[in-house]
Design a protein around this motif. Structure first.
Motif, PDB file in Angstrom:
ATOM      1  N   GLN A   8     -21.931 -30.117 -12.412  1.00  0.00           N
ATOM      2  CA  GLN A   8     -21.474 -31.104 -13.386  1.00  0.00           C
ATOM      3  C   GLN A   8     -21.410 -30.489 -14.796  1.00  0.00           C
ATOM      4  O   GLN A   8     -20.438 -30.696 -15.524  1.00  0.00           O
ATOM      5  N   LYS A   9     -22.415 -29.720 -15.151  1.00  0.00           N
ATOM      6  CA  LYS A   9     -22.424 -29.084 -16.473  1.00  0.00           C
ATOM      7  C   LYS A   9     -21.307 -28.060 -16.617  1.00  0.00           C
ATOM      8  O   LYS A   9     -20.680 -27.959 -17.672  1.00  0.00           O
ATOM      9  N   SER A  45     -18.452 -28.205 -15.059  1.00  0.00           N
ATOM     10  CA  SER A  45     -17.200 -28.964 -15.175  1.00  0.00           C
ATOM     11  C   SER A  45     -16.981 -29.440 -16.603  1.00  0.00           C
ATOM     12  O   SER A  45     -15.873 -29.308 -17.151  1.00  0.00           O
ATOM     13  N   TYR A  46     -18.005 -29.984 -17.205  1.00  0.00           N
ATOM     14  CA  TYR A  46     -17.866 -30.455 -18.578  1.00  0.00           C
ATOM     15  C   TYR A  46     -17.616 -29.293 -19.546  1.00  0.00           C
ATOM     16  O   TYR A  46     -16.809 -29.403 -20.465  1.00  0.00           O
ATOM     17  N   CYS A  79     -13.816 -32.100  -9.242  1.00  0.00           N
ATOM     18  CA  CYS A  79     -15.205 -31.701  -9.030  1.00  0.00           C
ATOM     19  C   CYS A  79     -16.169 -32.778  -9.516  1.00  0.00           C
ATOM     20  O   CYS A  79     -17.147 -33.096  -8.837  1.00  0.00           O
ATOM     21  N   LEU A  80     -15.905 -33.337 -10.687  1.00  0.00           N
ATOM     22  CA  LEU A  80     -16.763 -34.410 -11.201  1.00  0.00           C
ATOM     23  C   LEU A  80     -16.706 -35.642 -10.293  1.00  0.00           C
ATOM     24  O   LEU A  80     -17.725 -36.304 -10.071  1.00  0.00           O
ATOM     25  N   TYR A 127     -18.812 -34.936  -7.326  1.00  0.00           N
ATOM     26  CA  TYR A 127     -20.221 -35.034  -7.701  1.00  0.00           C
ATOM     27  C   TYR A 127     -20.673 -36.494  -7.740  1.00  0.00           C
ATOM     28  O   TYR A 127     -21.755 -36.827  -7.256  1.00  0.00           O
ATOM     29  N   GLN A 128     -19.840 -37.368  -8.297  1.00  0.00           N
ATOM     30  CA  GLN A 128     -20.205 -38.777  -8.382  1.00  0.00           C
ATOM     31  C   GLN A 128     -20.245 -39.439  -7.015  1.00  0.00           C
ATOM     32  O   GLN A 128     -21.101 -40.278  -6.749  1.00  0.00           O
ATOM     33  N   TYR A 158     -18.431 -24.333  -6.690  1.00  0.00           N
ATOM     34  CA  TYR A 158     -17.801 -25.473  -6.013  1.00  0.00           C
ATOM     35  C   TYR A 158     -17.406 -25.121  -4.582  1.00  0.00           C
ATOM     36  O   TYR A 158     -17.548 -25.936  -3.670  1.00  0.00           O
TER      37      TYR A 158
END
Length: 122
Positions: free
Chosen positions: A3-4, A6-7, A42-43, A46-47, A113
């Protein structure tokens, strides 16, 4: 970590877009767009806690690899010509720094990923 990454890739894509692409070509504009879409996928994975890839993951992942390859290819030749002429301006140095950090971040993200997707399948 995914997640980090991706951001951070989303932020780096915007920085690269704002600093370098003042009048972008189709390849560069589509490349930034595909990197953004891949990070969004990807996010979303993750969710939903579902890392199984679909056709969109493969298409955007391959295009991201192609785009990052062109960035690395261009950076190597810019660096080599700067070393050949023994001159590097601040703009060139900033471009090389952003390009290298952005490329490494996208490649690391893609590797992590793919590993998460492989674990989800097996």
């Amino acid at each position: 970590m995914l997640q980090k990454l991706s951001y951070s890739n989303l932020v780096l894509a915007m920085v690269y877009l704002l600093v370098y692409l003042k009048s972008g070509t189709f390849n560069s504009t589509a490349g930034i767009f595909v990197v953004i879409v891949f990070n969004w996928l990807c996010l979303r994975s993750y969710q939903l806690d579902n890392y199984k890839w679909k056709i969109w993951h493969y298409l955007t992942g391959l295009w991201s690899l192609y785009f990052i390859g062109t960035i690395i290819y261009g950076s190597v030749f810019i660096l080599s010509s700067s070393l050949e002429y023994s001159f590097i301006s601040n703009d060139t140095l900033i471009y090389l720094l952003i390009s290298i950090v952005f490329s490494l971040s996208v490649l690391l993200h893609l590797g992590v990923y793919v590993k998460a997707s492989y674990k989800a399948v097996s």
